[in-house]
Design a protein around this motif. Structure first.
Motif, PDB file in Angstrom:
ATOM      1  N   MET A 175      10.663   7.407 -66.337  1.00  0.00           N
ATOM      2  CA  MET A 175      12.021   7.228 -66.869  1.00  0.00           C
ATOM      3  C   MET A 175      12.769   8.555 -66.990  1.00  0.00           C
ATOM      4  O   MET A 175      13.713   8.666 -67.742  1.00  0.00           O
ATOM      5  CB  MET A 175      11.965   6.554 -68.248  1.00  0.00           C
ATOM      6  CG  MET A 175      11.814   5.038 -68.165  1.00  0.00           C
ATOM      7  SD  MET A 175      13.208   4.200 -67.383  1.00  0.00           S
ATOM      8  CE  MET A 175      14.479   4.391 -68.661  1.00  0.00           C
ATOM      9  N   SER A 176      12.291   9.554 -66.263  1.00  0.00           N
ATOM     10  CA  SER A 176      12.967  10.841 -66.382  1.00  0.00           C
ATOM     11  C   SER A 176      14.118  10.968 -65.389  1.00  0.00           C
ATOM     12  O   SER A 176      14.837  11.942 -65.388  1.00  0.00           O
ATOM     13  CB  SER A 176      11.977  11.995 -66.175  1.00  0.00           C
ATOM     14  OG  SER A 176      11.451  11.921 -64.870  1.00  0.00           O
ATOM     15  N   MET A 177      14.271   9.923 -64.551  1.00  0.00           N
ATOM     16  CA  MET A 177      15.382   9.969 -63.607  1.00  0.00           C
ATOM     17  C   MET A 177      16.718  10.041 -64.368  1.00  0.00           C
ATOM     18  O   MET A 177      16.945   9.294 -65.314  1.00  0.00           O
ATOM     19  CB  MET A 177      15.400   8.709 -62.734  1.00  0.00           C
ATOM     20  CG  MET A 177      14.283   8.643 -61.728  1.00  0.00           C
ATOM     21  SD  MET A 177      14.594   9.624 -60.268  1.00  0.00           S
ATOM     22  CE  MET A 177      15.864   8.645 -59.448  1.00  0.00           C
ATOM     23  N   GLY A 178      17.547  10.942 -63.944  1.00  0.00           N
ATOM     24  CA  GLY A 178      18.854  11.040 -64.572  1.00  0.00           C
ATOM     25  C   GLY A 178      18.872  11.998 -65.745  1.00  0.00           C
ATOM     26  O   GLY A 178      19.933  12.403 -66.194  1.00  0.00           O
ATOM     27  N   MET A 179      17.704  12.346 -66.248  1.00  0.00           N
ATOM     28  CA  MET A 179      17.671  13.326 -67.326  1.00  0.00           C
ATOM     29  C   MET A 179      17.706  14.714 -66.706  1.00  0.00           C
ATOM     30  O   MET A 179      16.725  15.167 -66.142  1.00  0.00           O
ATOM     31  CB  MET A 179      16.385  13.183 -68.153  1.00  0.00           C
ATOM     32  CG  MET A 179      16.291  11.873 -68.900  1.00  0.00           C
ATOM     33  SD  MET A 179      17.325  11.834 -70.372  1.00  0.00           S
ATOM     34  CE  MET A 179      16.471  13.012 -71.423  1.00  0.00           C
ATOM     35  N   THR A 180      18.798  15.326 -66.744  1.00  0.00           N
ATOM     36  CA  THR A 180      18.894  16.639 -66.116  1.00  0.00           C
ATOM     37  C   THR A 180      18.706  17.747 -67.148  1.00  0.00           C
ATOM     38  O   THR A 180      19.377  17.769 -68.166  1.00  0.00           O
ATOM     39  CB  THR A 180      20.242  16.828 -65.394  1.00  0.00           C
ATOM     40  OG1 THR A 180      21.245  16.155 -66.118  1.00  0.00           O
ATOM     41  CG2 THR A 180      20.181  16.309 -63.974  1.00  0.00           C
ATOM     42  N   GLU A 181      17.765  18.569 -66.854  1.00  0.00           N
ATOM     43  CA  GLU A 181      17.496  19.719 -67.718  1.00  0.00           C
ATOM     44  C   GLU A 181      18.459  20.828 -67.308  1.00  0.00           C
ATOM     45  O   GLU A 181      18.412  21.318 -66.190  1.00  0.00           O
ATOM     46  CB  GLU A 181      16.048  20.172 -67.518  1.00  0.00           C
ATOM     47  CG  GLU A 181      15.594  21.299 -68.420  1.00  0.00           C
ATOM     48  CD  GLU A 181      15.440  20.861 -69.873  1.00  0.00           C
ATOM     49  OE1 GLU A 181      15.610  21.728 -70.737  1.00  0.00           O
ATOM     50  OE2 GLU A 181      15.158  19.677 -70.110  1.00  0.00           O
ATOM     51  N   THR A 182      19.366  21.159 -68.173  1.00  0.00           N
ATOM     52  CA  THR A 182      20.319  22.202 -67.809  1.00  0.00           C
ATOM     53  C   THR A 182      19.762  23.579 -68.173  1.00  0.00           C
ATOM     54  O   THR A 182      19.387  23.818 -69.315  1.00  0.00           O
ATOM     55  CB  THR A 182      21.679  21.996 -68.499  1.00  0.00           C
ATOM     56  OG1 THR A 182      21.450  21.655 -69.849  1.00  0.00           O
ATOM     57  CG2 THR A 182      22.491  20.913 -67.820  1.00  0.00           C
ATOM     58  N   VAL A 183      19.709  24.409 -67.194  1.00  0.00           N
ATOM     59  CA  VAL A 183      19.211  25.759 -67.404  1.00  0.00           C
ATOM     60  C   VAL A 183      20.384  26.632 -67.855  1.00  0.00           C
ATOM     61  O   VAL A 183      21.451  26.615 -67.254  1.00  0.00           O
ATOM     62  CB  VAL A 183      18.600  26.328 -66.099  1.00  0.00           C
ATOM     63  CG1 VAL A 183      18.162  27.771 -66.302  1.00  0.00           C
ATOM     64  CG2 VAL A 183      17.432  25.474 -65.651  1.00  0.00           C
ATOM     65  N   ALA A 184      20.156  27.321 -68.948  1.00  0.00           N
ATOM     66  CA  ALA A 184      21.223  28.163 -69.487  1.00  0.00           C
ATOM     67  C   ALA A 184      21.622  29.232 -68.474  1.00  0.00           C
ATOM     68  O   ALA A 184      20.779  29.953 -67.955  1.00  0.00           O
ATOM     69  CB  ALA A 184      20.775  28.807 -70.779  1.00  0.00           C
ATOM     70  N   GLU A 185      22.890  29.280 -68.198  1.00  0.00           N
ATOM     71  CA  GLU A 185      23.393  30.279 -67.281  1.00  0.00           C
ATOM     72  C   GLU A 185      24.087  31.358 -68.096  1.00  0.00           C
ATOM     73  O   GLU A 185      24.879  31.055 -68.991  1.00  0.00           O
ATOM     74  CB  GLU A 185      24.376  29.625 -66.321  1.00  0.00           C
ATOM     75  CG  GLU A 185      24.379  30.277 -64.946  1.00  0.00           C
ATOM     76  CD  GLU A 185      25.133  29.423 -63.950  1.00  0.00           C
ATOM     77  OE1 GLU A 185      26.326  29.696 -63.756  1.00  0.00           O
ATOM     78  OE2 GLU A 185      24.528  28.494 -63.386  1.00  0.00           O
ATOM     79  N   ALA A 186      23.769  32.592 -67.782  1.00  0.00           N
ATOM     80  CA  ALA A 186      24.361  33.684 -68.537  1.00  0.00           C
ATOM     81  C   ALA A 186      25.871  33.722 -68.309  1.00  0.00           C
ATOM     82  O   ALA A 186      26.344  33.612 -67.188  1.00  0.00           O
ATOM     83  CB  ALA A 186      23.741  35.008 -68.109  1.00  0.00           C
ATOM     84  N   VAL A 187      26.591  33.816 -69.384  1.00  0.00           N
ATOM     85  CA  VAL A 187      28.052  33.851 -69.329  1.00  0.00           C
ATOM     86  C   VAL A 187      28.502  35.272 -69.655  1.00  0.00           C
ATOM     87  O   VAL A 187      28.186  35.791 -70.727  1.00  0.00           O
ATOM     88  CB  VAL A 187      28.658  32.868 -70.352  1.00  0.00           C
ATOM     89  CG1 VAL A 187      30.173  32.887 -70.297  1.00  0.00           C
ATOM     90  CG2 VAL A 187      28.118  31.468 -70.126  1.00  0.00           C
ATOM     91  N   ARG A 188      29.252  35.864 -68.744  1.00  0.00           N
ATOM     92  CA  ARG A 188      29.732  37.216 -69.007  1.00  0.00           C
ATOM     93  C   ARG A 188      30.813  37.164 -70.081  1.00  0.00           C
ATOM     94  O   ARG A 188      31.758  36.376 -69.983  1.00  0.00           O
ATOM     95  CB  ARG A 188      30.289  37.848 -67.729  1.00  0.00           C
ATOM     96  CG  ARG A 188      30.658  39.316 -67.889  1.00  0.00           C
ATOM     97  CD  ARG A 188      31.258  39.855 -66.594  1.00  0.00           C
ATOM     98  NE  ARG A 188      31.522  41.285 -66.674  1.00  0.00           N
ATOM     99  CZ  ARG A 188      32.593  41.827 -67.270  1.00  0.00           C
ATOM    100  NH1 ARG A 188      33.492  41.045 -67.840  1.00  0.00           N
ATOM    101  NH2 ARG A 188      32.756  43.142 -67.297  1.00  0.00           N
ATOM    102  N   ILE A 189      30.665  37.977 -71.096  1.00  0.00           N
ATOM    103  CA  ILE A 189      31.627  37.977 -72.193  1.00  0.00           C
ATOM    104  C   ILE A 189      32.629  39.116 -72.073  1.00  0.00           C
ATOM    105  O   ILE A 189      33.832  38.912 -72.157  1.00  0.00           O
ATOM    106  CB  ILE A 189      30.895  38.053 -73.554  1.00  0.00           C
ATOM    107  CG1 ILE A 189      29.990  36.823 -73.740  1.00  0.00           C
ATOM    108  CG2 ILE A 189      31.882  38.191 -74.710  1.00  0.00           C
ATOM    109  CD1 ILE A 189      30.727  35.484 -73.716  1.00  0.00           C
ATOM    110  N   CYS A 190      32.133  40.310 -71.873  1.00  0.00           N
ATOM    111  CA  CYS A 190      33.037  41.451 -71.762  1.00  0.00           C
ATOM    112  C   CYS A 190      32.271  42.658 -71.261  1.00  0.00           C
ATOM    113  O   CYS A 190      31.038  42.658 -71.235  1.00  0.00           O
ATOM    114  CB  CYS A 190      33.687  41.768 -73.109  1.00  0.00           C
ATOM    115  SG  CYS A 190      32.521  42.287 -74.373  1.00  0.00           S
TER     116      CYS A 190
END
Ligand code: FES
Length: 134
Positions: free
Chosen positions: A1-16
């Protein structure tokens, strides 16, 4: 039942750029989302290191900076909530005085590193707290 469960990998966000964050100086604010609601996160430099927090006081859920970007009190040693004067340690987010005693700010994972555009501060989002989509 893991279909559709997407594990989102944290993407680094440039701040400044690193030089934009001055030790004990003005912070950089950024729009974010928390549980579908609009919030603000902020980044400051203290003792050479960059730190980030959800801009929400542990006393009453209000933003800390009455004057935008002004998070440090006059000594530059503590972050201060402008509403009732709660003070927080900038390196841990722990409340060290005022009506928030025992509370703490929600900290962010921050990374500072060299990047193609020069040395910069990045946010590594975790949990429910995400950058607002541009
Ligand atoms: S809301 Fe921050 S000290 Fe009361």
């Amino acid at each position: 039942m893991s279909m559709g469960m997407t594990e989102t990998v944290a993407e680094a966000v440039r701040i400044c750029a690193s030089e934009e964050l001055v030790d004990g100086g003005a912070g950089v604010r950024r729009a974010a989302k928390l549980g579908g609601g609009d919030v603000v996160v902020f980044f400051v430099r203290y003792d050479g290191h960059a730190y980030g927090y959800l801009n929400r006081c542990a006393h009453v859920p209000m933003e800390l900076d009455w004057a935008e970007g002004q998070f440090f009190e006059s000594s530059g040693l503590y972050l201060m909530c402008a509403t009732h004067g709660a003070i927080y340690a900038p390196d841990t987010g722990k409340c060290v005085g005022g009506p928030c005693r025992g509370g703490r700010l929600r900290s962010l994972q921050v990374d500072e590193r060299d990047s193609p555009g020069g040395r910069a501060v990045f946010w590594l989002p975790d949990g429910e707290l995400r950058p607002a989509t541009p």
